[in-house]
Design a protein around this motif. Sequence first.
Motif, PDB file in Angstrom:
ATOM      1  N   ILE A 144       0.826  -1.209   0.000  1.00 59.94           N
ATOM      2  CA  ILE A 144       0.000   0.000   0.000  1.00 59.94           C
ATOM      3  C   ILE A 144       0.861   1.261   0.000  1.00 59.94           C
ATOM      4  CG2 ILE A 144      -1.710   1.328   1.308  1.00 59.94           C
ATOM      5  CD1 ILE A 144      -2.703  -1.437   2.400  1.00 59.94           C
ATOM      6  N   VAL A 145       1.801   1.359   0.961  1.00 58.96           N
ATOM      7  CA  VAL A 145       2.583   2.604   1.097  1.00 58.96           C
ATOM      8  C   VAL A 145       3.598   2.751  -0.033  1.00 58.96           C
ATOM      9  CG1 VAL A 145       2.241   2.794   3.586  1.00 58.96           C
ATOM     10  CG2 VAL A 145       4.198   1.495   2.725  1.00 58.96           C
ATOM     11  N   VAL A 146       4.226   1.649  -0.440  1.00 58.58           N
ATOM     12  CA  VAL A 146       5.185   1.736  -1.542  1.00 58.58           C
ATOM     13  C   VAL A 146       4.449   2.070  -2.837  1.00 58.58           C
ATOM     14  CG1 VAL A 146       6.814   0.429  -2.971  1.00 58.58           C
ATOM     15  CG2 VAL A 146       6.893   0.221  -0.477  1.00 58.58           C
ATOM     16  N   GLY A 147       3.295   1.432  -3.075  1.00 55.75           N
ATOM     17  CA  GLY A 147       2.512   1.748  -4.265  1.00 55.75           C
ATOM     18  C   GLY A 147       2.076   3.205  -4.296  1.00 55.75           C
ATOM     19  N   PHE A 148       1.689   3.740  -3.146  1.00 56.15           N
ATOM     20  CA  PHE A 148       1.274   5.143  -3.040  1.00 56.15           C
ATOM     21  C   PHE A 148       2.439   6.069  -3.398  1.00 56.15           C
ATOM     22  CE2 PHE A 148       0.724   9.030  -0.430  1.00 56.15           C
ATOM     23  CZ  PHE A 148      -0.479   9.483  -0.949  1.00 56.15           C
ATOM     24  N   GLU A 149       3.622   5.784  -2.867  1.00 51.67           N
ATOM     25  CA  GLU A 149       4.785   6.637  -3.124  1.00 51.67           C
ATOM     26  C   GLU A 149       5.274   6.501  -4.569  1.00 51.67           C
ATOM     27  OE1 GLU A 149       5.656   8.838  -1.159  1.00 51.67           O
ATOM     28  OE2 GLU A 149       4.809   8.217   0.761  1.00 51.67           O
ATOM     29  N   VAL A 150       5.246   5.294  -5.108  1.00 50.59           N
ATOM     30  CA  VAL A 150       5.655   5.098  -6.499  1.00 50.59           C
ATOM     31  C   VAL A 150       4.692   5.814  -7.442  1.00 50.59           C
ATOM     32  CG1 VAL A 150       5.922   3.380  -8.349  1.00 50.59           C
ATOM     33  CG2 VAL A 150       6.875   2.924  -6.073  1.00 50.59           C
ATOM     34  N   GLY A 151       3.380   5.755  -7.122  1.00 54.72           N
ATOM     35  CA  GLY A 151       2.390   6.462  -7.931  1.00 54.72           C
ATOM     36  C   GLY A 151       2.633   7.955  -7.953  1.00 54.72           C
ATOM     37  N   ALA A 152       3.158   8.478  -6.828  1.00 56.13           N
ATOM     38  CA  ALA A 152       3.469   9.914  -6.735  1.00 56.13           C
ATOM     39  C   ALA A 152       4.900  10.214  -7.184  1.00 56.13           C
ATOM     40  CB  ALA A 152       3.279  10.385  -5.294  1.00 56.13           C
ATOM     41  N   LYS A 153       5.625   9.171  -7.651  1.00 62.36           N
ATOM     42  CA  LYS A 153       7.011   9.294  -8.131  1.00 62.36           C
ATOM     43  C   LYS A 153       7.979   9.735  -7.040  1.00 62.36           C
ATOM     44  CE  LYS A 153       5.457  10.259 -12.859  1.00 62.36           C
ATOM     45  NZ  LYS A 153       5.542   8.842 -13.227  1.00 62.36           N
ATOM     46  N   ARG A 154       7.687   9.346  -5.795  1.00 65.84           N
ATOM     47  CA  ARG A 154       8.608   9.626  -4.684  1.00 65.84           C
ATOM     48  C   ARG A 154       9.383   8.339  -4.380  1.00 65.84           C
ATOM     49  NH1 ARG A 154       3.927  12.704  -2.932  1.00 65.84           N
ATOM     50  NH2 ARG A 154       3.179  10.886  -1.768  1.00 65.84           N
ATOM     51  N   TYR A 155      10.346   8.014  -5.212  1.00 69.73           N
ATOM     52  CA  TYR A 155      11.025   6.731  -5.136  1.00 69.73           C
ATOM     53  C   TYR A 155      11.912   6.599  -3.890  1.00 69.73           C
ATOM     54  CZ  TYR A 155       9.478   6.473  -9.985  1.00 69.73           C
ATOM     55  OH  TYR A 155       8.712   6.469 -11.116  1.00 69.73           O
ATOM     56  N   LYS A 156      12.481   7.692  -3.449  1.00 72.92           N
ATOM     57  CA  LYS A 156      13.310   7.637  -2.241  1.00 72.92           C
ATOM     58  C   LYS A 156      12.469   7.257  -1.030  1.00 72.92           C
ATOM     59  CE  LYS A 156      16.496  10.334   0.616  1.00 72.92           C
ATOM     60  NZ  LYS A 156      17.150  11.661   0.822  1.00 72.92           N
ATOM     61  N   ASP A 157      11.255   7.815  -0.941  1.00 73.96           N
ATOM     62  CA  ASP A 157      10.352   7.476   0.167  1.00 73.96           C
ATOM     63  C   ASP A 157       9.929   6.012   0.094  1.00 73.96           C
ATOM     64  OD1 ASP A 157       9.968  10.082   1.514  1.00 73.96           O
ATOM     65  OD2 ASP A 157       9.201  10.689  -0.429  1.00 73.96           O
ATOM     66  N   ALA A 158       9.689   5.519  -1.131  1.00 73.61           N
ATOM     67  CA  ALA A 158       9.319   4.110  -1.307  1.00 73.61           C
ATOM     68  C   ALA A 158      10.436   3.193  -0.815  1.00 73.61           C
ATOM     69  CB  ALA A 158       9.017   3.831  -2.777  1.00 73.61           C
ATOM     70  N   LYS A 159      11.674   3.560  -1.109  1.00 72.46           N
ATOM     71  CA  LYS A 159      12.822   2.757  -0.667  1.00 72.46           C
ATOM     72  C   LYS A 159      12.927   2.744   0.854  1.00 72.46           C
ATOM     73  CE  LYS A 159      17.850   2.425  -1.173  1.00 72.46           C
ATOM     74  NZ  LYS A 159      19.048   3.004  -1.829  1.00 72.46           N
ATOM     75  N   GLU A 160      12.738   3.875   1.485  1.00 71.50           N
ATOM     76  CA  GLU A 160      12.817   3.945   2.947  1.00 71.50           C
ATOM     77  C   GLU A 160      11.734   3.095   3.599  1.00 71.50           C
ATOM     78  OE1 GLU A 160      12.882   7.928   4.413  1.00 71.50           O
ATOM     79  OE2 GLU A 160      14.644   8.497   3.247  1.00 71.50           O
ATOM     80  N   TYR A 161      10.522   3.173   3.079  1.00 69.66           N
ATOM     81  CA  TYR A 161       9.430   2.343   3.605  1.00 69.66           C
ATOM     82  C   TYR A 161       9.781   0.857   3.523  1.00 69.66           C
ATOM     83  CZ  TYR A 161       5.598   5.700   4.372  1.00 69.66           C
ATOM     84  OH  TYR A 161       4.781   6.679   4.867  1.00 69.66           O
ATOM     85  N   SER A 162      10.377   0.456   2.392  1.00 72.47           N
ATOM     86  CA  SER A 162      10.690  -0.958   2.174  1.00 72.47           C
ATOM     87  C   SER A 162      11.573  -1.517   3.284  1.00 72.47           C
ATOM     88  CB  SER A 162      11.394  -1.139   0.822  1.00 72.47           C
ATOM     89  OG  SER A 162      10.599  -0.658  -0.232  1.00 72.47           O
ATOM     90  N   TRP A 163      12.637  -0.827   3.594  1.00 72.75           N
ATOM     91  CA  TRP A 163      13.604  -1.362   4.564  1.00 72.75           C
ATOM     92  C   TRP A 163      13.164  -1.164   6.006  1.00 72.75           C
ATOM     93  CZ3 TRP A 163      16.316  -4.915   2.578  1.00 72.75           C
ATOM     94  CH2 TRP A 163      16.661  -4.863   1.232  1.00 72.75           C
TER      95      TRP A 163
END
Length: 455
Positions: free
Chosen positions: A300-319
């Motif tokens: 959910i959170v990674v998909g939300f950030e990727v949809g908004a093109k905030r890839y750095k935030d998506a990476k932080e959520y992942s780890w």
Amino acid sequence: MNQTYNKKQKINQLLVILIPVLVTQLGMFSMNFFDTTMSGHYSPEALAGVAIGSSLWIPVFTGLSGILLAITPIVAQLVGGKKDHEVAYNVIQGSYLALIMAIIVMIVGAFSLNPILKGMNLEREVYETAHDYLVALSFGMIPLFVYNVLRSFIDALGKTRVTMLITLLTLPINISFNYVLIYGKFGFPELGGVGAGYASAITYWLVTIISIFIIMKQKPFSEFQVFNKLYGISLRKWKEILLIGVPIGLSIFFETSIFSAVTLLMSNFDTATIASHQAALNFASFLYMIPLSISMALTIVVGFEVGAKRYKDAKEYSWIGVAMGVTLAVLCGIVLYLYREPIAGIYTSDANVLKLTAHFLIYALFFQLSDAIAAPIQGALRGYKDVNATFILSLISYWVIGLPFGYYLANSTDLGAFGYWIGLIVGLAAGAIGLSSRLIYIQRKKYSVVKGNLG
């Protein structure tokens, strides 16, 4: 969901989404948990029959319902990209697909169930319980598949507390029907393990009806007007869902079916061994709801950030999610080791089954760490819509490495049934290593895209 700007905000938002998901998963799993434990206290034969039935049903359901999980990253990215007007169409097409899938499963099951069960070396009572349990469960297949789509929609909006409340509302109903149908209380017939199948089917209908009502009447779901318009079937949209969902479903199928395959291979052992194996595996699966919930929250959170093109935030959520998973796995492992005998007592009062279950639970300790790494990473990759490599890694890890190694240990050494569990541990570890490498590759690729755009 809201944009976050530091690690503390990310942890808080992830927990807000994660905790209700965890409660929901534990609640949904508790239906199978209570099916198993309440059947086990009815008789060892009932426990073994429900175990065999569940081993056939769970990989089919989880694999096919995994296809429908494609709705989560699809909706999350649409919302993150401010394309709310496309959400209802995707949800309805997913519901159509769920209906067709459920009907196909019932038709295939009607022709294949008897040949499969007859091919196993089962005691008569165990065979009859497994067969009738699955027939009873089939009455709830259509609403169960549709519910998976509706839940994916609700969760993709970050409103995971809603699905939690739905589950908590219906769980006592499931337990009550288990009680009266398994043991024949209050004038109901005494059905043994079969009663657990009917109880679950009734519960699936209630869960789906409640979900439809909430989506129609409660904000923010009602704002999407999911059921306000009758859409025609779109094979093009089905293809889009399937392109994302089939790899997800195959990945889940390869993972869950390996456990079922082991249970079926162990049908050559006595009833006590089958029952104790299933009891220990059931509790290990119960603990698996923790990393699985982290996985779903990360999608959910990674998909939300990727949809908004905030890839750095998506990476932080992942780890952050992986770190949470490992920490909780260590804590659960300690509890499991210290209280393995009382835990075994939850499932049975038979002395032989209890002793064997406690022994199997020691091996379940080693499941936890690999699951704590692999499951969250799978969720993060789904958020990126990177799903093809995951099912290939699952196939190799579980079916090429884990199962053959376990079969060798079980049949060529003195380990017996425990050899299968060692094989499972090796397969899970291989999967965790492969998935970690894939996530690192994807994130570096995405981050290089961002740097290129900025340049």
